[in-house]
Design a protein around this motif. Sequence first.
Motif, short mmCIF file in Angstrom:
data_model
loop_
_atom_site.label_atom_id
_atom_site.label_comp_id
_atom_site.label_asym_id
_atom_site.label_seq_id
_atom_site.Cartn_x
_atom_site.Cartn_y
_atom_site.Cartn_z
N HIS A 211 4.88 7.95 0.50
CA HIS A 211 5.11 7.15 -0.61
C HIS A 211 3.78 7.55 -1.65
CE1 HIS A 211 7.44 3.82 1.52
NE2 HIS A 211 8.42 4.64 1.41
N ALA A 212 2.89 7.94 -1.13
CA ALA A 212 1.56 8.32 -2.11
C ALA A 212 2.11 9.42 -3.07
CB ALA A 212 0.50 8.66 -1.29
N ALA A 213 3.10 10.27 -2.72
CA ALA A 213 3.53 11.24 -3.70
C ALA A 213 4.72 10.98 -4.61
CB ALA A 213 3.79 12.52 -2.90
N GLY B 157 6.76 11.07 6.92
CA GLY B 157 7.94 11.97 7.09
C GLY B 157 9.15 11.29 7.83
N TRP B 158 10.33 11.47 7.27
CA TRP B 158 11.64 10.90 7.84
C TRP B 158 11.74 11.86 9.11
CZ3 TRP B 158 14.57 6.96 7.56
CH2 TRP B 158 16.13 7.38 7.80
N CYS C 52 6.09 7.20 -9.86
CA CYS C 52 6.01 5.72 -10.17
C CYS C 52 7.47 5.23 -10.70
CB CYS C 52 5.09 5.41 -11.55
SG CYS C 52 3.26 5.90 -11.04
N ALA C 53 7.98 6.09 -11.37
CA ALA C 53 9.45 5.59 -12.15
C ALA C 53 10.49 5.43 -10.93
CB ALA C 53 9.81 6.63 -13.02
N SER C 54 10.14 5.92 -9.82
CA SER C 54 11.17 6.01 -8.76
C SER C 54 11.36 4.45 -8.20
CB SER C 54 10.61 6.96 -7.33
OG SER C 54 10.74 8.34 -7.94
N CYS C 55 10.06 3.73 -8.11
CA CYS C 55 10.13 2.35 -7.52
C CYS C 55 10.01 1.66 -8.62
CB CYS C 55 8.84 2.35 -6.78
SG CYS C 55 8.77 3.24 -5.43
N ARG D 11 0.92 -1.34 -0.09
CA ARG D 11 -0.01 -0.15 0.05
C ARG D 11 1.11 1.30 -0.04
NH1 ARG D 11 -5.28 -0.78 1.76
NH2 ARG D 11 -5.17 1.51 2.74
N LEU D 12 0.45 2.18 -0.82
CA LEU D 12 1.15 3.56 -0.74
C LEU D 12 0.59 4.41 0.17
CD1 LEU D 12 1.63 4.19 -4.65
CD2 LEU D 12 2.97 3.19 -2.96
N GLU D 13 1.50 4.52 1.33
CA GLU D 13 1.06 5.69 2.46
C GLU D 13 1.94 6.76 2.76
OE1 GLU D 13 0.61 2.56 5.30
OE2 GLU D 13 -1.47 1.99 4.95
#
Length: 606
Positions: free
Chosen positions: A293-295, A357-358, A298-301, A288-290
Amino acid sequence: MPEQPMLMPATCMFVVALALTMALALVLCPASALAQVSPGPLARAHEKLDQPASCFQCHARAGGMTQRCVACHTGIGSQRRDGRGLHGREARAKDCAGCHPDHAGRDFALVRWDEGAPERFDHRRTGYALTGKHAALPCADCHQAKFQHPSPVAAGVTPEPAHRWSGLATACTSCHTDPHKARFGAECTKCHGTQDWKRIEKQRFDHDLTRYPLRGKHAAVRCESCHDPASPTGKQPAFAACGDCHKDAHAGQALIAGKPADCAPCHAVEGFKPATFTVEMHQRETYRLEGKHAAVACASCHPQRPVGAAISALGTARVVMRPPHERCTTCHTDAHGGQLAARADRGACEACHRLTGWKPSTFAVADHATLKLRLEGAHAPLECAACHGLDRRGLPAPAAAAALGAAKFAFKLTESECVQCHHDPHLSRYSAGGASPQTAGCLSCHDVARWRPATVTVAAHRGYGFALEQSHGAVPCTGCHAEMDKRPKVGSLRLAAHPAPLPFEQRRHECVACHADVHGGQFATRRDRGRCEACHGLDAWRAAARFVHDRDTPFKLEGAHAKVACAACHRIQKDSAGRARNVYHGVPVRCESCHAPVDRLNGGAR
């Protein structure tokens, strides 16, 4: 007004007279005599009628010749009645003989061309303009008996050799064979133009009327890309799924419910990129994108691999559709350089960080209590970087940065004493083995709640060799330790600006070491050398509570003298420096020094 008779030119009068003469001859003379008045032989098309007995087949005794013409030429008559073709549009109200005169000889052409020749004829006059490839064709290619509808024989018209100028239909199929077998109707112009038969003109054909309307990129695709022009039957291509026409660009990687998915759930006909696979759709997947990660793009993963043999399993799109995602470090580099790998959770990022957030870390003050150093007092609200940050610790770079990771945080700290992180402004005087008898370290005077003010009390000051008694107990520290006021208000961390030292080395135990002698040294010759405490106490400077006049001076205060105010005898005078002081030393003790003789008081009488 009554209508005026019209004057006729001489030529017209001659023609009328000739016609009347011929008519009279036909009535009065026998049939054999008719040939004697014929204007001339008929054209070759009417050659069989060139007999004296056949005149009345064209020349009626009543009415015009046109009725006889259309009775024979039924096709032309049909056009005149229906308003079709040149005869129905322009010659409908005209007599046939006006355009087709006869009796001019066998080789006379019955058709009169206004433009001078059939090749220059304006075909728009017929109601059918010649466009595209039709405009370049020779007339005879189309004007043939086989293309006439209905045929000349069926229309009751005597066939002409080679070709005929009328009787052609405007429908394409009247001349051309329909390769689609009427599957798309009889109107070829819905899809085709006259310039190029094989090229479908999309502006003519409305694909929305079919079961597959053309949308997005499909609207720009050439017809022959989907429809084989060589197919005589116009066979329809399959279109139930994208895969019917398009090859799976992901080579079966794209799965929905464990099965290969069609393109439509993730892509739109407006363009293959970007995909229309949304965050909400991703929530049905195994990851799940939470949070952040939701922002993420797509190409990053799901990166696109470069062309090569290794990407054959990815399909032509070369996109990694199902990347590994078991741990954060599968995608993210360990920002702490493996410092936390020895923990029970192997340094799992989610133990201290959130997906939202980190920063900031979720490792709280309560969690720190499980470690060697509890965060209490002023330590509790500190930012983590204050102790763990590379820039705060002053570690050498880049070697330190490489060891600590991208976050530049040091976790394996060895500091446990105050002076390992904070400057000691007292120059180790109060540390173990220091010069002061108080060797308990920083916590003997300070606590972790705050650095200023110190926790040293009046009672504790006795241990430093100088008891703060009575009024001294109310004096602020800076009253004796003036260097405290001169110190800049900077932090005590070792990387902060170095503060001025506070050695606290004062060895002042005499009053005059701190207080000025207001008596100007008048008592310096006494045995106690004028010690302040001989006359004054620590509770107040005035009055001199410890001074006893009868004991401490050679002049006893007896009788009325005991009630006299000090200032009456010890008056204020200015010294050599101009300072006003009460005079205590050298005051006269003889009566007459203060009292006048009696005779002076009584006017000189004794």
